[in-house]
Motif scaffolding. Structure first.
Motif, PDB file in Angstrom:
ATOM      1  N   UNK A 176       0.817  -1.276   0.100  1.00 50.14           N
ATOM      2  CA  UNK A 176      -0.041   0.015   0.005  1.00 50.14           C
ATOM      3  C   UNK A 176       0.807   1.148  -0.083  1.00 50.14           C
ATOM      4  N   UNK A 177       2.073   1.283   0.850  1.00 53.03           N
ATOM      5  CA  UNK A 177       2.848   2.393   0.820  1.00 53.03           C
ATOM      6  C   UNK A 177       3.560   2.578  -0.326  1.00 53.03           C
ATOM      7  N   UNK A 178       3.842   1.630  -1.185  1.00 51.12           N
ATOM      8  CA  UNK A 178       4.813   1.862  -2.476  1.00 51.12           C
ATOM      9  C   UNK A 178       3.621   2.686  -3.355  1.00 51.12           C
ATOM     10  N   UNK A 179       2.561   1.981  -3.570  1.00 50.26           N
ATOM     11  CA  UNK A 179       1.342   2.445  -4.467  1.00 50.26           C
ATOM     12  C   UNK A 179       1.334   3.801  -4.200  1.00 50.26           C
ATOM     13  N   UNK A 180       0.916   4.374  -2.807  1.00 51.49           N
ATOM     14  CA  UNK A 180       0.708   5.698  -2.413  1.00 51.49           C
ATOM     15  C   UNK A 180       1.736   6.521  -2.785  1.00 51.49           C
ATOM     16  N   UNK A 181       3.119   5.994  -2.768  1.00 53.19           N
ATOM     17  CA  UNK A 181       4.273   6.629  -2.825  1.00 53.19           C
ATOM     18  C   UNK A 181       4.613   6.979  -4.478  1.00 53.19           C
ATOM     19  N   UNK A 182       4.249   5.976  -5.256  1.00 53.63           N
ATOM     20  CA  UNK A 182       4.078   6.171  -6.837  1.00 53.63           C
ATOM     21  C   UNK A 182       3.254   7.137  -7.240  1.00 53.63           C
ATOM     22  N   UNK A 183       2.132   7.359  -6.476  1.00 54.35           N
ATOM     23  CA  UNK A 183       1.167   8.317  -6.959  1.00 54.35           C
ATOM     24  C   UNK A 183       1.561   9.655  -6.516  1.00 54.35           C
ATOM     25  N   UNK A 184       2.287   9.883  -5.426  1.00 53.97           N
ATOM     26  CA  UNK A 184       2.728  10.857  -5.003  1.00 53.97           C
ATOM     27  C   UNK A 184       3.895  11.436  -5.960  1.00 53.97           C
ATOM     28  N   UNK A 185       4.791  10.355  -6.279  1.00 55.92           N
ATOM     29  CA  UNK A 185       5.734  11.004  -7.251  1.00 55.92           C
ATOM     30  C   UNK A 185       5.133  11.198  -8.684  1.00 55.92           C
ATOM     31  N   UNK A 186       4.296  10.626  -9.188  1.00 56.58           N
ATOM     32  CA  UNK A 186       3.570  11.020 -10.429  1.00 56.58           C
ATOM     33  C   UNK A 186       2.920  12.411 -10.254  1.00 56.58           C
ATOM     34  N   UNK A 187       2.317  12.718  -9.241  1.00 53.16           N
ATOM     35  CA  UNK A 187       1.958  14.031  -8.930  1.00 53.16           C
ATOM     36  C   UNK A 187       2.869  15.392  -9.134  1.00 53.16           C
ATOM     37  N   UNK A 188       4.107  14.903  -8.616  1.00 53.74           N
ATOM     38  CA  UNK A 188       5.054  15.541  -8.696  1.00 53.74           C
ATOM     39  C   UNK A 188       5.807  15.637 -10.000  1.00 53.74           C
ATOM     40  N   UNK A 189       5.557  14.765 -10.819  1.00 51.49           N
ATOM     41  CA  UNK A 189       5.985  14.755 -12.241  1.00 51.49           C
ATOM     42  C   UNK A 189       7.641  14.016 -11.938  1.00 51.49           C
ATOM     43  N   UNK A 190       7.665  13.025 -10.935  1.00 55.92           N
ATOM     44  CA  UNK A 190       8.957  12.555 -10.795  1.00 55.92           C
ATOM     45  C   UNK A 190       9.093  10.886 -11.025  1.00 55.92           C
ATOM     46  N   UNK A 191       9.833  10.441 -11.717  1.00 57.35           N
ATOM     47  CA  UNK A 191       9.767   8.982 -12.224  1.00 57.35           C
ATOM     48  C   UNK A 191      10.849   8.282 -11.500  1.00 57.35           C
ATOM     49  N   UNK A 192      10.556   6.956 -11.294  1.00 59.30           N
ATOM     50  CA  UNK A 192      11.145   5.939 -10.671  1.00 59.30           C
ATOM     51  C   UNK A 192      12.793   6.094 -11.028  1.00 59.30           C
ATOM     52  N   UNK A 193      12.883   6.341 -12.340  1.00 58.70           N
ATOM     53  CA  UNK A 193      14.124   6.498 -12.846  1.00 58.70           C
ATOM     54  C   UNK A 193      15.012   7.706 -12.191  1.00 58.70           C
ATOM     55  N   UNK A 194      14.476   8.709 -11.859  1.00 60.17           N
ATOM     56  CA  UNK A 194      14.929   9.597 -11.275  1.00 60.17           C
ATOM     57  C   UNK A 194      15.728   9.300  -9.916  1.00 60.17           C
ATOM     58  N   UNK A 195      14.696   8.508  -9.116  1.00 61.68           N
ATOM     59  CA  UNK A 195      15.139   8.065  -7.795  1.00 61.68           C
ATOM     60  C   UNK A 195      16.335   7.176  -7.828  1.00 61.68           C
ATOM     61  N   UNK A 196      16.119   5.944  -8.820  1.00 62.67           N
ATOM     62  CA  UNK A 196      17.368   5.211  -9.313  1.00 62.67           C
ATOM     63  C   UNK A 196      18.519   6.007  -9.407  1.00 62.67           C
ATOM     64  N   UNK A 197      18.550   6.988 -10.274  1.00 63.65           N
ATOM     65  CA  UNK A 197      19.815   7.808 -10.537  1.00 63.65           C
ATOM     66  C   UNK A 197      20.492   8.448  -9.286  1.00 63.65           C
ATOM     67  N   UNK A 198      19.448   8.766  -8.267  1.00 68.26           N
ATOM     68  CA  UNK A 198      20.118   9.437  -7.344  1.00 68.26           C
ATOM     69  C   UNK A 198      20.638   8.486  -6.426  1.00 68.26           C
ATOM     70  N   UNK A 199      20.203   7.157  -6.230  1.00 68.76           N
ATOM     71  CA  UNK A 199      20.683   6.001  -5.527  1.00 68.76           C
ATOM     72  C   UNK A 199      22.102   5.530  -5.981  1.00 68.76           C
TER      73      UNK A 199
END
Length: 203
Positions: free
Chosen positions: A174-197
């Motif tokens: 549930x947390x991951x789903x809602x986090x993905x919704x938040x990222x999408x709302x802010x126009x942030x992609x998972x790839x941006x998070x992966x790049x930072x990591x």
């Protein structure tokens, strides 16, 4: 990416991936000239080791590769090109130069890839752009930023308070789903998070 960022010491391996299907099409090589021509024309050019020259992909067959994106790895010694492929990528007439030769065993029948997250990210983005009736995701987007943040916080708390493996897994999903919704709302992609990591890993 400028030429200054790249250090061509001989040839550099290049992985080429379909920008739409994400299928890996081929592994080829570039020298400085091939890279420059690729970036100047927007079409893939390679250094042919057999012909000992730079050539444009599809110069004879017409199966060109239009460049959509380019990335470099953390060691600055290999490239990843995302392309729109026209026709077959392989000289044998197949879409990809790669073919399956074996099916590996799956440890514990668990899929460790990011495929599920990427599919969910894509579905959330699609719902954001095209709202659907009776969709919880649509309701979240329409509720606004503050409510979305609140839901992420609530799910985070529920995850850390959960007892037992099954419940922790459920709440974390549930947390991951809602986090993905938040990222999408802010126009942030998972790839941006992966790049930072990835940057943090280098440090």
């Amino acid at each position: 990416m400028s030429d200054y960022d790249l250090k061509f010491e001989g040839l550099m391996p290049v992985v080429v991936q379909d920008s739409e299907t994400k299928e890996v099409l081929t592994l080829a090589y570039m020298d400085g000239e091939a890279y420059r021509k690729s970036m100047e024309t927007g079409l893939m050019h390679y250094y042919s080791r057999s012909k000992q020259r730079v050539r444009m992909k599809g110069e004879a067959s017409g199966n060109i590769q239009e460049i959509k994106d380019v990335k470099i790895d953390c060691d600055n010694d290999s490239l990843l090109f995302m392309v729109k492929q026209k026709g077959a990528a392989c000289h044998l007439g197949t879409k990809s130069c790669f073919r399956e030769i074996a099916t590996p065993a799956v440890a514990g029948n668990i899929n460790y890839s990011l495929e599920v997250l990427l599919e969910l990210e894509s579905l959330i983005a699609k719902t954001k752009n095209t709202p659907r009736k009776n969709s919880y995701t649509t309701e979240l987007f329409e509720s606004g930023e503050e409510n979305i943040k609140k839901k992420v916080g609530e799910e985070a708390v529920e995850s850390i308070l959960a007892q037992g493996k099954d419940r922790i897994v459920y709440e974390t999903a549930d947390l991951l789903y809602h986090l993905l919704v938040f990222l999408s709302y802010e126009n942030i992609k998972l790839s941006d998070i992966m790049d930072e990591l990835s940057k943090r890993r280098k440090n």
